[in-house]
Design a protein around this motif. Structure first.
Motif, PDB file in Angstrom:
ATOM      1  N   LEU A   6      32.125  36.981  47.261  1.00 36.48           N
ATOM      2  CA  LEU A   6      33.073  36.669  46.192  1.00 36.48           C
ATOM      3  C   LEU A   6      33.172  37.867  45.270  1.00 36.48           C
ATOM      4  O   LEU A   6      32.154  38.342  44.759  1.00 36.48           O
ATOM      5  N   LYS A   7      34.380  38.343  45.064  1.00 38.41           N
ATOM      6  CA  LYS A   7      34.618  39.346  44.022  1.00 38.41           C
ATOM      7  C   LYS A   7      34.959  38.583  42.757  1.00 38.41           C
ATOM      8  O   LYS A   7      35.931  37.821  42.718  1.00 38.41           O
ATOM      9  N   VAL A   8      34.146  38.755  41.718  1.00 35.97           N
ATOM     10  CA  VAL A   8      34.360  38.075  40.443  1.00 35.97           C
ATOM     11  C   VAL A   8      35.535  38.746  39.739  1.00 35.97           C
ATOM     12  O   VAL A   8      35.498  39.946  39.473  1.00 35.97           O
ATOM     13  N   THR A   9      36.566  37.953  39.470  1.00 32.03           N
ATOM     14  CA  THR A   9      37.771  38.482  38.834  1.00 32.03           C
ATOM     15  C   THR A   9      37.981  37.845  37.462  1.00 32.03           C
ATOM     16  O   THR A   9      37.460  36.757  37.190  1.00 32.03           O
ATOM     17  N   SER A  10      38.758  38.500  36.640  1.00 25.50           N
ATOM     18  CA  SER A  10      38.989  38.017  35.276  1.00 25.50           C
ATOM     19  C   SER A  10      39.771  36.706  35.244  1.00 25.50           C
ATOM     20  O   SER A  10      39.679  35.960  34.264  1.00 25.50           O
ATOM     21  N   ASP A  11      40.513  36.389  36.310  1.00 21.87           N
ATOM     22  CA  ASP A  11      41.270  35.139  36.324  1.00 21.87           C
ATOM     23  C   ASP A  11      40.463  33.952  36.849  1.00 21.87           C
ATOM     24  O   ASP A  11      40.966  32.837  36.907  1.00 21.87           O
ATOM     25  N   ASN A  12      39.203  34.169  37.205  1.00 19.97           N
ATOM     26  CA  ASN A  12      38.341  33.082  37.663  1.00 19.97           C
ATOM     27  C   ASN A  12      38.057  32.147  36.485  1.00 19.97           C
ATOM     28  O   ASN A  12      37.656  32.604  35.414  1.00 19.97           O
ATOM     29  N   ILE A  13      38.269  30.839  36.685  1.00 18.62           N
ATOM     30  CA  ILE A  13      38.105  29.890  35.572  1.00 18.62           C
ATOM     31  C   ILE A  13      36.655  29.722  35.138  1.00 18.62           C
ATOM     32  O   ILE A  13      36.405  29.155  34.074  1.00 18.62           O
ATOM     33  N   LEU A  14      35.707  30.206  35.929  1.00 13.58           N
ATOM     34  CA  LEU A  14      34.297  30.089  35.547  1.00 13.58           C
ATOM     35  C   LEU A  14      33.737  31.421  35.053  1.00 13.58           C
ATOM     36  O   LEU A  14      32.544  31.693  35.195  1.00 13.58           O
TER      37      LEU A  14
END
Length: 151
Positions: A43-51
């Protein structure tokens, strides 16, 4: 066991077909390794991830990433064993033991989550999980028991 994938699966739309979770609550985007006793997701953590919060992936995000990695194992196994159009099975976390969050990953971090199946009896799986970054730094670990409710 040896990896049964011919190549890593990075098609997010295909990954989404293997798990019961739907946008915006999908916390995995790659299948890197699969065998009968282990799965490795990415998983690439992105700024649009709700968590995410304050530029970091949250504790809840890490736990959900772990749980979805377990679902990915079952989903891909169902895909190769029973049929390409089968709907992924719905389940829930029955218990979490020894959960440790060592650090919260920053947005932009690539997570590598390894799930090792300790035991599987009928619809219940007991697993050991580690989440690392691409440098091998341990971010989180736990043991989980998950239960499938769709028979």
């Amino acid at each position: 066991m040896d990896n049964q994938l011919e190549e890593k699966i990075t098609d997010v739309d295909f990954i989404k077909k293997l798990i019961p979770q739907k946008d915006p609550f999908v916390m995995i985007d790659k299948l890197l390794h699969f065998d009968t006793e282990k799965v490795i997701s990415g998983l690439k953590v992105t700024s649009d991830n709700i968590l995410t919060s304050d530029q970091f992936f949250t504790e809840g995000g890490l736990i959900e990433n772990m749980a979805q990695s377990i679902a990915l194992h079952r989903g891909y196994r169902g895909y190769i064993n029973r049929g390409k159009d089968e709907k992924p099975k719905t389940g829930f976390i029955g218990s979490i033991k020894h959960a440790t969050i060592y650090t919260l990953p920053k947005i932009g971090t690539e997570l590598i989550t390894t799930v090792e199946i300790i035991a599987e009896i009928m619809q219940v799986s007991l697993v050991k999980i580690e989440v690392k970054d691409t440098n091998g730094n341990l971010i989180a670990s736990s043991e989980m028991k998950t239960i499938i409710v769709d028979a």
